[in-house]
Design an enzyme around this catalytic site. Structure first.
Site, PDB file in Angstrom:
ATOM      1  N   LYS A 146     -35.992  58.580 154.967  1.00  0.00           N
ATOM      2  CA  LYS A 146     -36.513  57.346 155.227  1.00  0.00           C
ATOM      3  C   LYS A 146     -35.721  56.070 154.962  1.00  0.00           C
ATOM      4  CE  LYS A 146     -34.479  55.156 152.032  1.00  0.00           C
ATOM      5  NZ  LYS A 146     -33.770  54.452 151.171  1.00  0.00           N
ATOM      6  N   LYS A 180     -37.858  63.662 141.161  1.00  0.00           N
ATOM      7  CA  LYS A 180     -36.963  63.822 140.231  1.00  0.00           C
ATOM      8  C   LYS A 180     -37.934  63.906 138.951  1.00  0.00           C
ATOM      9  CE  LYS A 180     -34.341  59.553 141.166  1.00  0.00           C
ATOM     10  NZ  LYS A 180     -32.778  59.135 141.155  1.00  0.00           N
ATOM     11  N   HIS A 238     -39.586  54.789 147.740  1.00  0.00           N
ATOM     12  CA  HIS A 238     -39.092  55.073 146.380  1.00  0.00           C
ATOM     13  C   HIS A 238     -40.274  54.254 145.252  1.00  0.00           C
ATOM     14  CE1 HIS A 238     -36.305  57.395 147.989  1.00  0.00           C
ATOM     15  NE2 HIS A 238     -35.062  56.105 148.088  1.00  0.00           N
TER      16      HIS A 238
HETATM   17  C1  BG6 Z   1     -31.491  55.562 148.588  1.00  0.00           C
HETATM   18  C2  BG6 Z   1     -31.157  54.398 148.267  1.00  0.00           C
HETATM   19  O1  BG6 Z   1     -32.636  55.723 149.092  1.00  0.00           O
HETATM   20  O2  BG6 Z   1     -31.703  55.764 147.128  1.00  0.00           O
HETATM   21  C3  BG6 Z   1     -29.658  53.579 148.157  1.00  0.00           C
HETATM   22  O3  BG6 Z   1     -30.951  53.933 149.932  1.00  0.00           O
HETATM   23  C4  BG6 Z   1     -30.045  53.254 145.588  1.00  0.00           C
HETATM   24  O4  BG6 Z   1     -30.017  51.902 148.163  1.00  0.00           O
HETATM   25  C5  BG6 Z   1     -30.610  55.362 145.786  1.00  0.00           C
HETATM   26  O5  BG6 Z   1     -28.924  53.782 145.598  1.00  0.00           O
HETATM   27  C6  BG6 Z   1     -30.825  55.271 144.397  1.00  0.00           C
HETATM   28  O6  BG6 Z   1     -30.969  56.889 144.608  1.00  0.00           O
HETATM   29  P1  BG6 Z   1     -30.897  57.230 143.319  1.00  0.00           P
HETATM   30  O7  BG6 Z   1     -31.003  58.803 142.986  1.00  0.00           O
HETATM   31  O8  BG6 Z   1     -29.383  57.506 142.497  1.00  0.00           O
HETATM   32  O9  BG6 Z   1     -31.442  56.582 141.840  1.00  0.00           O
END
Ligand code: BG6
Length: 470
Positions: A146, A180, A238
């Site tokens: 993405k 997750k 997300h």
């Molecule tokens: C990524 C984003 O997809 O997800 C980032 O590009 C973000 O900006 C990250 O920090 C967060 O992922 P996680 O797994 O650390 O919650």
């Protein structure tokens, strides 16, 4: 299929995501015995040789992976790695893949190819052309990162181009939040229990919060982020995917197509995202950074209200928030239940109810689910206190068996399992619903690094309140 040897071609092999997640993740999969008989061909725009790449990969695993990377631990994995610069052209890439395939051929099984496109949306088209020219489409699956495009038109163009070269069954659009543990636990909680099913609707649920504040700034990613912003980076991706797991109707089975169908129906039922339901923020100091325009309008924070016009959710707002350089890091989905019909415990002092009871999914790596509600405070009189029942996955299963999101999803893609991936139709619908916001974004409001975002977030959620900070 599970044991099929693979050549994994990692595009963007020296980039931030590769270093932080993909290379350490591949090392873990290898050590877990889930990546047997495979080769990894790294490629990127950098003109480096295999030795340099192996060194970069080792440093990355040392910094971002788990445990020390000793020589003994590293050697067997390093043997699987090679590198070819993208600038060398499609034939050099094809050659590198064929060399790896020749190594794997001794196992006598058909060799799968997995192309991981860890590149920005604009570069994805070039990579797809290159794979086509290199003759690397057969026996292949591709994982795409993405954001998928930056608006409806670009997403459609990207999907159309992908489909000229690859069949949809070969395409895995990754959204690592769905990898997750707690995201999958939404499905388990909802569909494996009789307890939650009857209350999962507008009659019992008051509102939902999906809150992902981050303390992190932009590290080395400013150039990418300046053209992306929090909405495209986190929300259409997300947060909306997680929302769909929360909100969807029970699928006919937990298979990829039935799940995608139900998610798509949620996205279709969403009201278009109107600017007045969105707060955009930018932390003070962002404009001073290299690669950021002096008058940059990129949001590093966004909070919004999402309304779903279907029978289950009519009148139940979903509040989403995420941003950089905030006070605390968290990733929670919090379901607030309706207040009881009559108040027997007057509010005020510590006697009464203060706020709703909740079911919370914590999407942190150490995932946790909790149900909080009121009970009697022990002692004289009738006072209430908030109680909490907790289920922590890392306390009930050995950490060795828990795969990180990316590890789990790479493994699923190698097995051809689409269950936790997103679809072109779903993503295009999300972009379509985003048109009012993207056409007319409200101005960014400043916020202090270390805060919870601009003040306007409180008006947005009123008469409710943000659950965080706990
Ligand atoms: C990524 C984003 O997809 O997800 C980032 O590009 C973000 O900006 C990250 O920090 C967060 O992922 P996680 O797994 O650390 O919650």
């Amino acid at each position: 299929d599970m044991e099929q040897p693979h050549v994994i071609v990692l595009f963007g092999a020296t980039g931030d995501l590769a270093k932080r997640k993909l290379l350490p993740g591949l090392l873990r999969l290898f050590e877990a015995g889930l990546l047997k008989d495979s080769c990894i061909v790294g490629t990127s725009l950098e003109e480096i040789d295999t030795d340099t790449f192996v060194k970069i990969a080792r440093d990355a695993c040392e910094e971002f992976g788990k445990g020390d990377v000793t020589d003994a631990r590293w050697a067997p994995f390093a043997e699987m790695l090679s590198y070819v610069s993208q600038g060398a052209g499609p034939h050099a890439l094809a050659e590198a893949v064929h060399v790896s395939e020749a190594v794997l051929a001794r196992h006598g099984e058909e060799i799968g190819r997995l192309h991981y496109l860890s590149v920005p949306p604009k570069a994805a088209l070039d990579v797809i052309r290159q794979l086509d020219e290199a003759g690397l489409v057969e026996r292949s699956r591709i994982i795409m990162e993405k954001p998928f495009g930056t608006d409806l038109d670009s997403a459609k163009r990207l999907n159309a181009r992908v489909h000229e070269v690859f069949d949809e069954s070969q395409v895995f659009r990754i959204d690592h939040f769905l990898g997750k543990e707690a995201a999958q636990n939404i499905l388990a909680f909802r569909f494996a229990n009789g307890l939650f099913e009857p209350i999962w609707n507008r009659n019992f649920i008051d509102h939902v919060q999906i809150d992902v504040p981050e303390t992190l700034g932009l590290e080395g990613r400013t150039a990418f982020y300046e053209g992306t912003g929090a909405y495209r980076d986190m929300v259409v991706t997300h947060l909306m995917q997680v929302l769909a797991f929360m909100a969807m109707e029970p699928p006919t089975s937990l298979a990829p197509d039935p799940i995608s169908d139900e998610k798509l129906k949620v996205f279709r039922s969403m009201r278009p995202i109107e600017p007045h339901n969105v707060v955009r923020g930018q932390y003070n100091g962002y404009r001073g950074k290299a690669a950021v325009a002096e008058d940059s309008d990129t949001e590093t924070f966004v909070a919004l209200k999402v309304e779903i016009d279907n029978w289950r959710w009519a009148g139940v707002p979903f509040f989403l928030r995420t941003g950089k350089k905030l006070a605390e890091g968290a990733r929670i989905i919090s379901i607030a239940f309706k207040e009881p019909p009559l108040t027997m415990f007057p509010a005020g002092s510590n006697v009464g109810r203060q706020g709703p009871d909740h079911l919370t999914f914590d999407l942190a790596d150490q995932s946790r689910m909790s149900l909080s509600f009121y009970g009697k405070k022990p002692g004289p009189g009738m006072k209430l206190e908030k109680l909490s029942m907790q289920f922590a996955t890392h306390e009930t299963s050995s950490s060795a068996s828990v795969l990180e999101a990316y590890e789990r999803l790479i493994h699923d893609a190698m097995r051809g399992d689409h269950t936790l991936f997103t679809t072109a139709a779903g993503i295009e619908t999300l972009w379509e619903k985003s048109i009012p916001l993207l056409n007319d974004p409200p101005p960014v409001r400043g916020y202090a690094p270390g805060s919870w975002g601009p003040n306007a977030i409180h008006q947005l959620i009123a008469p409710h309140a943000w659950r965080l900070p706990f």
